[in-house]
Design a protein around this motif. Structure first.
Motif, mmCIF file in Angstrom:
data_model
loop_
_atom_site.group_PDB
_atom_site.id
_atom_site.type_symbol
_atom_site.label_atom_id
_atom_site.label_comp_id
_atom_site.label_asym_id
_atom_site.label_seq_id
_atom_site.Cartn_x
_atom_site.Cartn_y
_atom_site.Cartn_z
ATOM 1 N N GLN A 213 0.805 -1.220 0.000
ATOM 2 C CA GLN A 213 0.000 0.000 0.000
ATOM 3 C C GLN A 213 0.838 1.270 0.000
ATOM 4 O OE1 GLN A 213 -3.768 -0.261 2.531
ATOM 5 N NE2 GLN A 213 -2.452 -1.870 3.376
ATOM 6 N N TYR A 214 2.152 1.132 -0.024
ATOM 7 C CA TYR A 214 3.017 2.312 0.003
ATOM 8 C C TYR A 214 2.808 3.105 -1.284
ATOM 9 C CZ TYR A 214 7.186 5.099 0.945
ATOM 10 O OH TYR A 214 8.055 6.134 1.194
ATOM 11 N N PRO A 215 2.414 4.384 -1.201
ATOM 12 C CA PRO A 215 2.090 5.165 -2.404
ATOM 13 C C PRO A 215 3.216 5.244 -3.438
ATOM 14 C CG PRO A 215 1.330 6.313 -0.444
ATOM 15 C CD PRO A 215 2.140 5.136 0.031
ATOM 16 N N VAL A 216 4.457 5.346 -2.994
ATOM 17 C CA VAL A 216 5.573 5.395 -3.939
ATOM 18 C C VAL A 216 5.655 4.079 -4.712
ATOM 19 C CG1 VAL A 216 8.090 5.534 -4.148
ATOM 20 C CG2 VAL A 216 6.875 7.094 -2.614
ATOM 21 N N LEU A 217 5.470 2.973 -4.011
ATOM 22 C CA LEU A 217 5.509 1.663 -4.663
ATOM 23 C C LEU A 217 4.359 1.526 -5.662
ATOM 24 C CD1 LEU A 217 6.949 -1.092 -4.742
ATOM 25 C CD2 LEU A 217 5.338 -1.854 -3.015
#
Length: 160
Positions: A93-97
């Motif tokens: 869920q990491y936005p950068v990922l």
């Protein structure tokens, strides 16, 4: 670095997605009980991440500074204290990922993900690269990662 227009588009998409993800959160626990935990479900909602300044090409060419991903690593550590599945849910869920997976070549995205996971294991488990790669390749990790991916697909399909 991306053009100002592209940066603005990324920022708008990120804001829209964050808003969409906040709407209807109460239903997400129906997808999986772990999503009832705010440390696992949308753990980066309160973290200020400016996706418009993210420069993936620079990371490809020069590597990344682990300090820039401390918010991710700390959230993963909390998730791992719950379960491996919770850690995988946090990671995915990491936005950068999410941005890298959506906009970059598959191989480049996989390399980036592996780099993050290896760095995480080095920081919190004092593992060398070979040991961390073995962990990522393990049946336990692969099973948890695939299950997390399926849970999030169901969550997003429900619009929660």
């Amino acid at each position: 670095m991306a053009s100002p227009d592209k940066q603005q588009k990324r920022a708008r998409r990120a804001k829209a997605k964050a808003k969409q993800n906040r709407v209807g959160k109460a239903k997400t626990h129906a997808v999986h009980p772990l999503l009832a935990n705010p440390l696992v479900n949308e753990p980066f909602d309160d973290v200020d991440i400016d996706l418009s300044t993210f420069d993936f090409k620079d990371i490809e060419e020069n590597g990344f500074d682990p300090a820039e991903f401390d918010d991710l690593f700390q959230a993963m550590r909390v998730g791992e204290s719950i379960s491996l599945l919770a850690m995988c849910l946090v990671f995915l869920q990491y936005p950068v990922l999410e941005l890298v997976v959506a906009e970059e070549e598959h191989e480049s995205a996989i390399d980036f993900m592996m780099g993050l996971l290896i760095t995480y294991r080095g920081i919190f488990h004092d593992e060398d690269e070979d040991t961390a790669v073995s962990w990522v390749s393990s049946d336990a990790f692969q099973t948890a990662y695939n299950e997390a991916s399926m849970i999030l697909q169901k969550k997003y399909a429900r619009g929660a």
